[in-house]
Design an enzyme around this catalytic site. Structure first.
Site, PDB file in Angstrom:
ATOM      1  N   ARG A   5     -22.322 -52.937 -39.831  1.00  0.00           N
ATOM      2  CA  ARG A   5     -22.969 -51.595 -39.736  1.00  0.00           C
ATOM      3  C   ARG A   5     -23.743 -51.844 -40.650  1.00  0.00           C
ATOM      4  NH1 ARG A   5     -23.079 -45.786 -39.436  1.00  0.00           N
ATOM      5  NH2 ARG A   5     -24.440 -44.910 -38.058  1.00  0.00           N
ATOM      6  N   LYS A  39     -27.686 -49.793 -42.646  1.00  0.00           N
ATOM      7  CA  LYS A  39     -28.782 -48.828 -42.093  1.00  0.00           C
ATOM      8  C   LYS A  39     -29.491 -49.183 -43.341  1.00  0.00           C
ATOM      9  CE  LYS A  39     -26.989 -47.736 -38.564  1.00  0.00           C
ATOM     10  NZ  LYS A  39     -27.993 -48.293 -36.812  1.00  0.00           N
ATOM     11  N   ASP A  57     -26.809 -53.142 -33.403  1.00  0.00           N
ATOM     12  CA  ASP A  57     -28.173 -53.358 -33.480  1.00  0.00           C
ATOM     13  C   ASP A  57     -28.517 -54.754 -33.752  1.00  0.00           C
ATOM     14  OD1 ASP A  57     -27.747 -50.835 -33.772  1.00  0.00           O
ATOM     15  OD2 ASP A  57     -29.702 -50.205 -35.465  1.00  0.00           O
ATOM     16  N   SER A  79     -23.140 -47.630 -27.127  1.00  0.00           N
ATOM     17  CA  SER A  79     -22.150 -46.546 -27.753  1.00  0.00           C
ATOM     18  C   SER A  79     -22.646 -45.267 -26.692  1.00  0.00           C
ATOM     19  CB  SER A  79     -23.115 -46.044 -29.799  1.00  0.00           C
ATOM     20  OG  SER A  79     -22.901 -46.582 -30.339  1.00  0.00           O
ATOM     21  N   VAL A  90     -14.613 -45.659 -39.607  1.00  0.00           N
ATOM     22  CA  VAL A  90     -15.475 -46.411 -40.892  1.00  0.00           C
ATOM     23  C   VAL A  90     -14.773 -45.924 -42.026  1.00  0.00           C
ATOM     24  CG1 VAL A  90     -17.687 -46.091 -41.799  1.00  0.00           C
ATOM     25  CG2 VAL A  90     -17.529 -45.840 -39.323  1.00  0.00           C
ATOM     26  N   SER A 108       1.702 -16.922 -14.340  1.00  0.00           N
ATOM     27  CA  SER A 108       2.509 -16.472 -14.433  1.00  0.00           C
ATOM     28  C   SER A 108       1.918 -15.164 -13.224  1.00  0.00           C
ATOM     29  CB  SER A 108       2.774 -15.805 -15.776  1.00  0.00           C
ATOM     30  OG  SER A 108       1.601 -14.507 -16.044  1.00  0.00           O
ATOM     31  N   CYS A 132       2.997 -11.803 -23.043  1.00  0.00           N
ATOM     32  CA  CYS A 132       2.507 -12.191 -24.658  1.00  0.00           C
ATOM     33  C   CYS A 132       4.269 -12.249 -24.676  1.00  0.00           C
ATOM     34  CB  CYS A 132       1.770 -11.316 -25.446  1.00  0.00           C
ATOM     35  SG  CYS A 132       0.408 -10.405 -24.810  1.00  0.00           S
TER      36      CYS A 132
HETATM   37  N1  LIG Z   1       3.755  -8.312  -9.097  1.00  0.00           N
HETATM   38  C1  LIG Z   1       4.476  -8.205  -9.965  1.00  0.00           C
HETATM   39  N2  LIG Z   1       6.151  -8.455  -9.596  1.00  0.00           N
HETATM   40  C2  LIG Z   1       6.900  -9.312 -10.565  1.00  0.00           C
HETATM   41  N3  LIG Z   1       6.437  -9.899 -11.407  1.00  0.00           N
HETATM   42  C3  LIG Z   1       5.707  -9.785 -12.243  1.00  0.00           C
HETATM   43  C4  LIG Z   1       4.275  -8.676 -11.373  1.00  0.00           C
HETATM   44  N4  LIG Z   1       3.535  -8.780 -12.410  1.00  0.00           N
HETATM   45  C5  LIG Z   1       3.943  -9.905 -13.331  1.00  0.00           C
HETATM   46  N5  LIG Z   1       5.203 -10.178 -12.638  1.00  0.00           N
HETATM   47  C6  LIG Z   1       5.607 -10.527 -14.397  1.00  0.00           C
HETATM   48  O1  LIG Z   1       5.600 -10.293 -15.591  1.00  0.00           O
HETATM   49  C7  LIG Z   1       4.694 -11.260 -16.733  1.00  0.00           C
HETATM   50  C8  LIG Z   1       3.991 -11.265 -16.785  1.00  0.00           C
HETATM   51  O2  LIG Z   1       2.847 -11.880 -16.318  1.00  0.00           O
HETATM   52  P1  LIG Z   1       1.332 -11.444 -15.960  1.00  0.00           P
HETATM   53  O3  LIG Z   1       0.821 -12.450 -15.297  1.00  0.00           O
HETATM   54  O4  LIG Z   1       1.029 -10.157 -15.665  1.00  0.00           O
HETATM   55  O5  LIG Z   1       0.401 -11.694 -17.451  1.00  0.00           O
HETATM   56  P2  LIG Z   1      -0.140 -11.668 -17.900  1.00  0.00           P
HETATM   57  O6  LIG Z   1      -1.515 -10.447 -17.422  1.00  0.00           O
HETATM   58  O7  LIG Z   1      -0.679 -12.854 -19.052  1.00  0.00           O
HETATM   59  O8  LIG Z   1      -0.091 -10.060 -19.414  1.00  0.00           O
HETATM   60  P3  LIG Z   1      -0.377  -9.164 -20.635  1.00  0.00           P
HETATM   61  O9  LIG Z   1      -1.877  -9.954 -20.743  1.00  0.00           O
HETATM   62  O10 LIG Z   1      -0.109  -7.855 -20.506  1.00  0.00           O
HETATM   63  O11 LIG Z   1       0.356  -9.964 -21.734  1.00  0.00           O
HETATM   64  C9  LIG Z   1       5.737 -12.550 -15.608  1.00  0.00           C
HETATM   65  O12 LIG Z   1       6.738 -12.847 -16.667  1.00  0.00           O
HETATM   66  C10 LIG Z   1       5.003 -12.431 -14.227  1.00  0.00           C
HETATM   67  O13 LIG Z   1       6.173 -12.827 -13.432  1.00  0.00           O
HETATM   68  C1  LIG Z   2      -5.313  -5.343 -24.025  1.00  0.00           C
HETATM   69  C2  LIG Z   2      -4.706  -6.117 -24.971  1.00  0.00           C
HETATM   70  N1  LIG Z   2      -6.288  -6.951 -25.230  1.00  0.00           N
HETATM   71  C3  LIG Z   2      -6.343  -8.137 -26.479  1.00  0.00           C
HETATM   72  S1  LIG Z   2      -4.699  -8.557 -25.994  1.00  0.00           S
HETATM   73  C4  LIG Z   2      -3.792  -7.808 -24.958  1.00  0.00           C
HETATM   74  C5  LIG Z   2      -2.829  -7.343 -24.963  1.00  0.00           C
HETATM   75  C6  LIG Z   2      -2.437  -8.045 -23.285  1.00  0.00           C
HETATM   76  O1  LIG Z   2      -2.957  -9.508 -23.196  1.00  0.00           O
END
Ligand SMILES: Nc1ncnc2c1ncn2[C@@H]1O[C@H](COP(=O)(O)OP(=O)(O)OP(=O)(O)O)[C@@H](O)[C@H]1O
Ligand SMILES: Cc1ncsc1CCO
Ligand SMILES: [Mg+2]
Length: 517
Positions: free
Chosen positions: A42, A44, A73, A111, A199, A403, A433
């Site tokens: 290549r 240029k 080319d 390309s 390259v 979840s 989390c």
């Molecule tokens: N209604 C429910 N019944 C049973 N378990 C639940 C329920 N809601 C959430 N969980 C459990 O709670 C945990 C977190 O799940 P969720 O989907 O609420 O997470 P998330 O929204 O990412 O949480 P966050 O953002 O608050 O950290 C998981 O282990 C899930 O199995």
């Molecule tokens: C409430 C919230 N806002 C940003 S992170 C967090 C924690 C739950 O995901």
């Protein structure tokens, strides 16, 4: 006859990037000796006369070592010296005309940057396509054309369904820090790119032979983090492993490095301690590598992220050491900033476990995932949620957890559904989390089976949540009354269950409500 081409390590020359004290010809020859399988000349900014002269020299070198030479080319130069073919861009002579001039037996590459361009190349009888730009590069201004691994996969997915199979190479910004990941994550429907075009990695190398040898080796071997599928095939088999997994905390206290959000830090640290591991919340780029030396895993949570570059850097450090990473894409889809942050992460690193709520996982899987802030407001059917989890796990070659009231966990091959937990887990902040933290602990205890780790963490976490509500706590003599009292009782329960595991008592697993699909 058309020459057979090995596309695996494809060197594109650049006379402006030759290592000091060397020459283009020397870099090419050393590169070939090291393992370059295909060369494209290549040029240029040089005269036709000089181009022709250089092309003859490079052809001599290629012929000496039995490696095909393509000319960038210039169809006339290719014809004049009898090179194996040409490589053309979107603004050059069209492929059909080039084919007419060079004939059936020449190798013609085009390309491409999108599906339409690939379709045109195929219709015009190209032999291969260069797909890019994968990353940014100093060789060319490509800002508008960066597609990352996600874009590469979209094109390869399309190509895997085309009636005539074209060869393909990825190009732009590729070097020893990313080619294994790009090769590995490019696999779609059992097929992946045929090679890597680069390259500067070779042209600028002071040791082009060794560099090429190393690159070729990397292209031909999987990355250290390559997914190993669980060999557990039934629920009873799996259930029997959960208690013993957490019992390992008797002999080993894993350090769990978190880059997590400001809301979750304290709760996640307490949850990590409750399961007999040791949390650290370090966010400075400067200390990532030091933590990574000792950490059992990295929990990467974008909940309140500001510095996206540090997250990418940390992921790459953990990848290079084969230390597992749990990615929690909090709120992806809710804002463009978060969506861009997650796409940057997925394009630049590998994640062993991706864990999110329904809206988050749907969004990354490319389905309609509704997020308002960090909470999911999606309500898909169980079957569409399951397909999204499996699709994402296959795409990213990792374990994916969605979840919610029902948790869905898959490595793309086996999928489990868990129905434990309590609605109170959805009524406290950062429960998802901190589930990530427990996954971090589990995967550091059982790196050889990340699916088992994700399932075990989810069972422990949700059964502890359930017991905090329905059963008197033998440590503190009360049951959670609501979200406020739930948090301390839940942490006590988690700790109690892991301590039971350490004593070889796994009876709490009788509460498990898990099925395999
Ligand atoms: N209604 C429910 N019944 C049973 N378990 C639940 C329920 N809601 C959430 N969980 C459990 O709670 C945990 C977190 O799940 P969720 O989907 O609420 O997470 P998330 O929204 O990412 O949480 P966050 O953002 O608050 O950290 C998981 O282990 C899930 O199995
Ligand atoms: C409430 C919230 N806002 C940003 S992170 C967090 C924690 C739950 O995901
Ligand atoms: Mg939630």
């Amino acid at each position: 006859m058309k020459p057979t081409v090995n596309y695996s390590l494809y060197l594109v020359t650049s006379s402006t990037q030759v290592a000091p004290g060397s020459s283009l010809e020397k870099q090419v020859e050393e590169g070939i000796i090291g393992g370059v399988t295909l060369v494209q000349l290549r040029e240029k900014d040089i005269s036709t006369k000089l181009f022709l002269e250089r092309a003859k020299n490079v052809l001599d070198i290629c012929r000496k070592h039995g490696v095909p030479l393509l000319i960038n080319d210039r169809v006339d130069i290719a014809l004049a010296i009898g090179a194996e073919g040409v490589h053309i861009g979107q603004d050059d002579m069209d492929c059909k005309t080039v084919r007419k001039i060079l004939g059936e037996d020449s190798i013609i590459g085009v390309s491409t940057n999108n599906i339409h361009e690939v379709d045109c190349a195929a219709a015009d009888c190209a032999d291969y396509v260069g797909i890019g730009s994968i990353y940014d590069t100093s060789t060319k201004n490509v800002k508008e054309r960066i597609i990352g691994i996600t874009g590469l996969r979209k094109i390869l997915e399309h190509m895997s369904k085309m009636p005539r199979q074209l060869n393909s190479v990825a190009i732009a910004g590729l070097n020893d820090t990313n080619i294994q990941r790009v090769m590995y994550l490019s696999e779609v429907n059992g097929k992946r790119i045929d090679g890597i075009a680069l390259v500067s990695a070779i042209m600028s190398s002071r040791t082009p032979c060794e560099t090429a040898k190393n690159l070729r080796h990397m292209i031909e071997s999987p990355p250290c983090f390559a997914q190993v599928h669980s060999n557990i095939s039934t629920v009873p088999e799996l259930a029997a492993q959960v208690g013993p997994l957490f019992a390992k905390t008797k002999d080993y206290t894993p350090l769990i490095h978190h880059l997590t959000n400001g809301v979750a830090k304290n709760f996640s640290a307490n949850v990590t301690l409750a399961v007999n591991a040791s949390p650290t919340m370090g966010e400075s780029k400067e200390e990532v590598a030091d933590f990574a030396k000792f950490a059992g895993s990295l929990v990467l949570n974008i909940g309140t992220v500001q510095d996206r570059e540090t997250l990418i850097y940390a992921s790459q450090v953990y990848n290079s050491l084969n230390r597992p990473i749990i990615l929690d894409p909090v709120g992806v889809g809710a804002t463009k900033f978060r969506t861009d942050a997650v796409s940057g992460l997925l394009n630049n690193a590998y994640f062993d476990i991706i864990k999110g709520n329904e809206g988050e996982i749907m969004c990354i899987a490319g389905e309609e995932g509704l997020m308002r802030g960090v909470d999911s407001i999606s309500q898909h059917t169980i079957s569409s949620r399951t397909s999204a989890v499996e699709k994402l796990a296959l795409e990213r070659r990792c374990v994916v957890t969605m979840s919610g009231p029902t948790d869905i966990i898959s490595d793309g091959k086996s999928t489990y559904i868990i129905k434990n937990g309590t609605p109170l887990l959805g009524k406290i902040t950062a429960s998802g989390c901190s589930l990530g933290s427990v996954m971090g602990v589990a995967v550091s205890l059982c790196q050889e089976d990340k699916l088992l780790a994700a399932v075990s963490a989810t069972l422990l976490y949700n059964i502890a949540g359930e017991l905090a509500v329905i059963e008197k706590n033998p440590v503190v003599s009360h049951t959670a009354q609501g979200p406020g009292t739930f948090v301390p009782v839940f942490i006590d329960k988690l700790h109690f269950l892991v301590n039971q595991c350490m004593e070889g008592d796994y009876n709490w697993m009788n509460y498990a409500r898990i099925e395999k699909l």
